[in-house]
Design a protein around this motif. Sequence first.
Motif, PDB file in Angstrom:
ATOM      1  N   VAL A   1     -11.445   0.758  -2.270  1.00 14.71           N
ATOM      2  CA  VAL A   1     -11.139   1.770  -3.293  1.00 14.71           C
ATOM      3  C   VAL A   1     -12.257   1.833  -4.321  1.00 14.71           C
ATOM      4  CG1 VAL A   1      -9.526   2.422  -5.125  1.00 14.71           C
ATOM      5  CG2 VAL A   1      -8.652   1.507  -2.980  1.00 14.71           C
TER       6      VAL A   1
ATOM      7  N   LEU B   1       0.823  -1.209   0.000  1.00 11.83           N
ATOM      8  CA  LEU B   1       0.000   0.000   0.000  1.00 11.83           C
ATOM      9  C   LEU B   1       0.859   1.263   0.000  1.00 11.83           C
ATOM     10  CD1 LEU B   1      -2.897  -0.918   2.453  1.00 11.83           C
ATOM     11  CD2 LEU B   1      -3.125  -0.212   0.065  1.00 11.83           C
TER      12      LEU B   1
ATOM     13  N   THR C   1       0.983  -3.747  -8.590  1.00  9.34           N
ATOM     14  CA  THR C   1       2.022  -3.881  -7.560  1.00  9.34           C
ATOM     15  C   THR C   1       2.429  -5.336  -7.355  1.00  9.34           C
ATOM     16  OG1 THR C   1       0.349  -3.993  -5.785  1.00  9.34           O
ATOM     17  CG2 THR C   1       1.225  -1.810  -6.335  1.00  9.34           C
TER      18      THR C   1
ATOM     19  N   VAL D   1      -6.522   3.710 -10.913  1.00  6.01           N
ATOM     20  CA  VAL D   1      -6.001   3.493  -9.557  1.00  6.01           C
ATOM     21  C   VAL D   1      -6.078   2.016  -9.193  1.00  6.01           C
ATOM     22  CG1 VAL D   1      -6.440   3.921  -7.103  1.00  6.01           C
ATOM     23  CG2 VAL D   1      -6.466   5.829  -8.725  1.00  6.01           C
TER      24      VAL D   1
ATOM     25  N   TRP E   1       0.523   3.601  -3.221  1.00  8.40           N
ATOM     26  CA  TRP E   1      -0.096   4.930  -3.169  1.00  8.40           C
ATOM     27  C   TRP E   1       0.905   6.027  -3.484  1.00  8.40           C
ATOM     28  CZ3 TRP E   1      -4.863   5.703  -3.947  1.00  8.40           C
ATOM     29  CH2 TRP E   1      -5.825   4.792  -3.514  1.00  8.40           C
TER      30      TRP E   1
ATOM     31  N   LEU F   1      -2.895  -0.498  -8.488  1.00  8.82           N
ATOM     32  CA  LEU F   1      -2.753  -1.254  -7.246  1.00  8.82           C
ATOM     33  C   LEU F   1      -2.573  -2.741  -7.534  1.00  8.82           C
ATOM     34  CD1 LEU F   1      -5.351   0.488  -4.890  1.00  8.82           C
ATOM     35  CD2 LEU F   1      -2.859   0.470  -4.636  1.00  8.82           C
TER      36      LEU F   1
ATOM     37  N   ILE G   1       0.988   5.989  -7.202  1.00  8.31           N
ATOM     38  CA  ILE G   1      -0.253   6.525  -7.767  1.00  8.31           C
ATOM     39  C   ILE G   1      -0.296   8.042  -7.652  1.00  8.31           C
ATOM     40  CG2 ILE G   1      -2.749   6.632  -7.392  1.00  8.31           C
ATOM     41  CD1 ILE G   1      -2.572   3.603  -6.696  1.00  8.31           C
ATOM     42  N   ALA G   2       0.164   8.579  -6.511  1.00  8.05           N
ATOM     43  CA  ALA G   2       0.216  10.036  -6.358  1.00  8.05           C
ATOM     44  C   ALA G   2       1.116  10.655  -7.428  1.00  8.05           C
ATOM     45  CB  ALA G   2       0.714  10.399  -4.960  1.00  8.05           C
TER      46      ALA G   2
END
Length: 219
Positions: A201, A21, A158, A151, A25, A155, A28-29
Motif C-alpha cells: 500500500v 483485509l 484493524t 489508509v 478495505w 489498516l 476504508i471505502a
Amino acid sequence: MDFEAMAEYLPLYKDAALLTLGIGWAGIAGAVVIGLAVALIVHFRIPVARQICRAYVELFRNTPLLIQLFFFYFGLPRFGFSISPEFCGAFGLALHGGAYMAESFRSGFESVDRIQRETSLALGLTPMQAVRYVILPQAVTLAFPSLVANVIFLLKETSVFSAISLMDLMFVTKDLMGLYYRTTECLVMLVLFYLVILVPVSLAGSAIERRLRYGSFGN
C-alpha cells in the motif's frame, strides 16, 4: 525460533489476514465516501449540516476506535440494534476513518486557489460542475499523500478488531500464544503479515503520487 511451528500456523494467519483485509478495505471505502461528503458540506458552508459535520469530526477523531467499537457492538443491542462483528468492524472503521479523511479532503479543497472556482463559474459551469471537473481533481491530488497515510493508519487500526471477537491477525496471535506459549514465533508472523499488507500500500501510494504530480512513474 521454531520454523516448523510457524509453518503449521501459516494457514491460520492467512485466513486471519484475508478477514482483516476484507473488513479493513470495506471500512476504508466507507471512510472515503463519508470523508468526501463531510468535506464538501464544510467547504460549501451548508447551514446546520456544517455544524453537525464538525461535531462528528471532533467526536470520532478524539475518541479511540476501540471505544467506538465497544459502543456499537455492546451498546447498540441495548437499544434493539444487534449487529454482527464483521459489520461492526467495517462500520466502526468507516466512521472513525471518515473523520480523518474529511480533514484530508478539506485541506485539499482549501489548497485550491479560489480563482479556480470563480473562473469555472465565469466560463458557464454550474457550481457542481466546477467542483467535479476543476476543484475536486486538484484537491484530491493535493490531499493524496495525506489520504494514503490515513489508509495505512486505518489498516493498522484493524488490530483492535479482536476485541469484538473477530478472528483477525491479532486474535489469532493472542490465541496461539495462549495455547502454545510460542510468543516469539507468533509475534514474528504477526509483524510479517502486517508488513505484507502495508508495504505494498505504501509503495503503491508513492508511485501514484509521483504519477499525479509528474505524470510518469519514472520521474
